[in-house]
Scaffold this motif. Structure first.
Motif, short mmCIF file in Angstrom:
data_model
loop_
_atom_site.label_atom_id
_atom_site.label_comp_id
_atom_site.label_asym_id
_atom_site.label_seq_id
_atom_site.Cartn_x
_atom_site.Cartn_y
_atom_site.Cartn_z
N UNK A 40 0.87 -1.18 0.00
CA UNK A 40 0.00 0.00 0.00
C UNK A 40 0.90 1.22 0.00
N UNK A 41 0.86 2.00 -1.06
CA UNK A 41 1.75 3.15 -1.20
C UNK A 41 1.16 4.40 -0.53
N UNK A 42 2.06 5.21 0.05
CA UNK A 42 1.72 6.50 0.66
C UNK A 42 0.79 6.36 1.86
N UNK A 43 0.93 5.29 2.61
CA UNK A 43 0.21 5.15 3.87
C UNK A 43 -1.30 5.20 3.73
N UNK A 44 -1.94 5.93 4.65
CA UNK A 44 -3.41 5.99 4.66
C UNK A 44 -3.95 6.74 3.45
N UNK A 45 -3.18 7.67 2.93
CA UNK A 45 -3.61 8.39 1.74
C UNK A 45 -3.72 7.41 0.57
N UNK A 46 -2.72 6.57 0.40
CA UNK A 46 -2.76 5.58 -0.67
C UNK A 46 -3.82 4.52 -0.45
N UNK A 47 -4.11 4.23 0.83
CA UNK A 47 -5.15 3.27 1.14
C UNK A 47 -6.51 3.80 0.68
N UNK A 48 -6.76 5.07 0.91
CA UNK A 48 -8.02 5.69 0.48
C UNK A 48 -8.14 5.72 -1.04
N UNK A 49 -7.01 5.96 -1.71
CA UNK A 49 -7.03 6.10 -3.17
C UNK A 49 -6.82 4.77 -3.90
N UNK A 74 3.03 9.36 3.74
CA UNK A 74 2.29 10.62 3.66
C UNK A 74 1.44 10.77 4.92
N UNK A 75 1.11 11.99 5.24
CA UNK A 75 0.16 12.24 6.32
C UNK A 75 -1.19 12.50 5.68
N UNK A 76 -2.26 12.01 6.30
CA UNK A 76 -3.57 12.03 5.64
C UNK A 76 -4.67 12.49 6.60
N UNK A 77 -5.11 13.73 6.40
CA UNK A 77 -6.17 14.28 7.24
C UNK A 77 -7.50 13.58 6.98
N UNK A 78 -7.73 13.14 5.75
CA UNK A 78 -9.01 12.52 5.40
C UNK A 78 -9.23 11.22 6.16
N UNK A 79 -8.15 10.50 6.46
CA UNK A 79 -8.29 9.23 7.17
C UNK A 79 -8.79 9.44 8.60
N UNK A 80 -8.66 10.66 9.11
CA UNK A 80 -9.14 10.95 10.47
C UNK A 80 -10.66 11.05 10.52
N UNK A 81 -11.31 11.06 9.36
CA UNK A 81 -12.77 11.16 9.31
C UNK A 81 -13.38 9.78 9.07
N UNK A 87 -13.83 4.84 2.93
CA UNK A 87 -13.24 4.74 1.59
C UNK A 87 -12.04 3.79 1.60
N UNK A 88 -11.22 3.93 2.64
CA UNK A 88 -10.03 3.07 2.76
C UNK A 88 -10.44 1.60 2.88
N UNK A 89 -11.46 1.33 3.69
CA UNK A 89 -11.90 -0.05 3.87
C UNK A 89 -12.47 -0.62 2.58
N UNK A 90 -13.22 0.19 1.87
CA UNK A 90 -13.78 -0.28 0.59
C UNK A 90 -12.65 -0.69 -0.37
N UNK A 91 -11.58 0.09 -0.39
CA UNK A 91 -10.45 -0.23 -1.26
C UNK A 91 -9.74 -1.50 -0.79
#
Length: 327
Positions: A40-49, A74-81, A87-91
């Motif tokens: 999974x690239x770029x941490x939680x950001x990549x997980x969401x995308x 990467x740091x990911x503000x969106x994952x805090x929501x 979105x991350x789980x769906x991916x």
């Protein structure tokens, strides 16, 4: 528990030497046990995308000696929501990933625990941060390498300080932790330490420097952790110079070079042991824990305990040793 068929591995937050060695150990241990691996690239950001890539044994060839992380971070503000985590789980679900190995620091662990609880997905966390400030492990990945980098810099600075009767203030990383400053200060023979955990007044520092000058010290090094309450090396140096100008005063900020470089032998072996252990813990059914080293043994600590455990404190004996060595 359902049999794990695919593990997702990612790095998050600040990079640390040894992360690649841990990735390598996770991938090859999983494959050895017949488990597929997704990077999974770029941490939680990549997980969401959905920035995923299948990993095979050759994917991690010749990375043991490399600093940084091949999976990026990467740091990911969106994952805090909640919406971001959904979105991350769906991916993750769409990719067939049924367990995770997270490599990073406190923020990475916090996100992993929340994600695991919300979606009932097993996760093992490997402590990767140069600050050495995570509960559940005597050492974190990158701490040893960062210390070696800082000590090498201090040794060079001492040479020029001695040549010019200079007082150097060397700032090292450690916003909330003085571990690097303390260990590198002792190993590098610094005359004084400024740590986030200790409220050292400028006047107290000046008294210490005065005493050292009276003992005919012609040059000195003061190690300042970036989180020191006096405001960092530049501010400390300015305030000291206002009242103590016997030496030519200089400041050196070591900055992000402390995070880079080839990991030490210690960090390579530790990362390999932790990655191997993390995968085997998932196979054994451990669903939410961190990996750590206590003494010489690799152990697991529940994520809840690791995140809410006792406050970490500096080694009091090492603090006393630093004081004694400064005479």
């Amino acid at each position: 528990m359902n049999k794990i068929e695919r593990i997702g591995v990612y790095t998050s937050g600040g990079d640390a030497p040894g992360m690649n060695a841990a990735i390598r150990a996770v991938v090859r241990t999983a494959l050895y046990n017949g488990i597929k691996v997704t990077g999974i690239y770029r941490g939680y950001e990549g997980m969401i995308e959905g920035d995923f890539k299948e990993m095979v044994s050759r994917s991690v060839s010749s990375i043991l000696q490399k600093g940084g992380t091949i999976l990026k971070s990467a740091r990911c503000a969106e994952f805090r929501t909640p919406e971001g985590r959904q979105k991350a789980y769906d991916q993750v679900k769409a990719a067939g990933i049924d367990a995770l190995v997270a490599i990073g620091g406190d923020g990475t662990f916090t996100g992993a625990e929340l994600f695991s609880k919300e979606f009932d997905i097993p996760v093992m966390c490997i402590p990767g941060t140069i600050d050495n400030d995570l509960y559940g492990s005597d050492y974190t990945l990158g701490f040893d390498t960062a210390n070696n980098t800082v000590i090498d810099a201090i040794d060079k600075i001492k040479d020029t300080a001695a040549s010019h009767n200079r007082l150097f203030f060397v700032e090292v990383m450690g916003r909330d932790s003085g571990c690097i400053a303390l260990n590198a200060g002792v190993a590098g023979g610094a005359e004084a330490l400024m740590l986030p955990e200790k409220d050292t007044a400028i006047e107290e520092l000046i008294d210490s420097l005065e005493e050292a000058r009276e003992r005919n010290k012609t040059s000195m090094i003061v190690i300042v952790a970036e989180g020191d309450k006096n405001g960092g090396a530049y501010n400390v140096a300015k305030r000291v110079k206002e009242k103590f100008d016997f030496y030519d005063t200089k400041v050196s900020i070591l900055g992000h070079l402390q995070r880079g470089g080839s990991p030490s032998s210690f960090d390579r072996v530790l990362a390999t042991r932790m990655g191997y252990f993390a995968v085997n813990e998932l196979i054994r059914g451990n669903r939410s824990a961190t990996v750590g080293i206590r003494g010489s043994q690799i152990v697991s600590t529940s994520l809840e305990e690791a995140l809410r455990g006792k406050e970490l404190k500096l080694d009091e004996e090492l603090l006393k040793i630093a004081q004694v060595m400064n005479i």
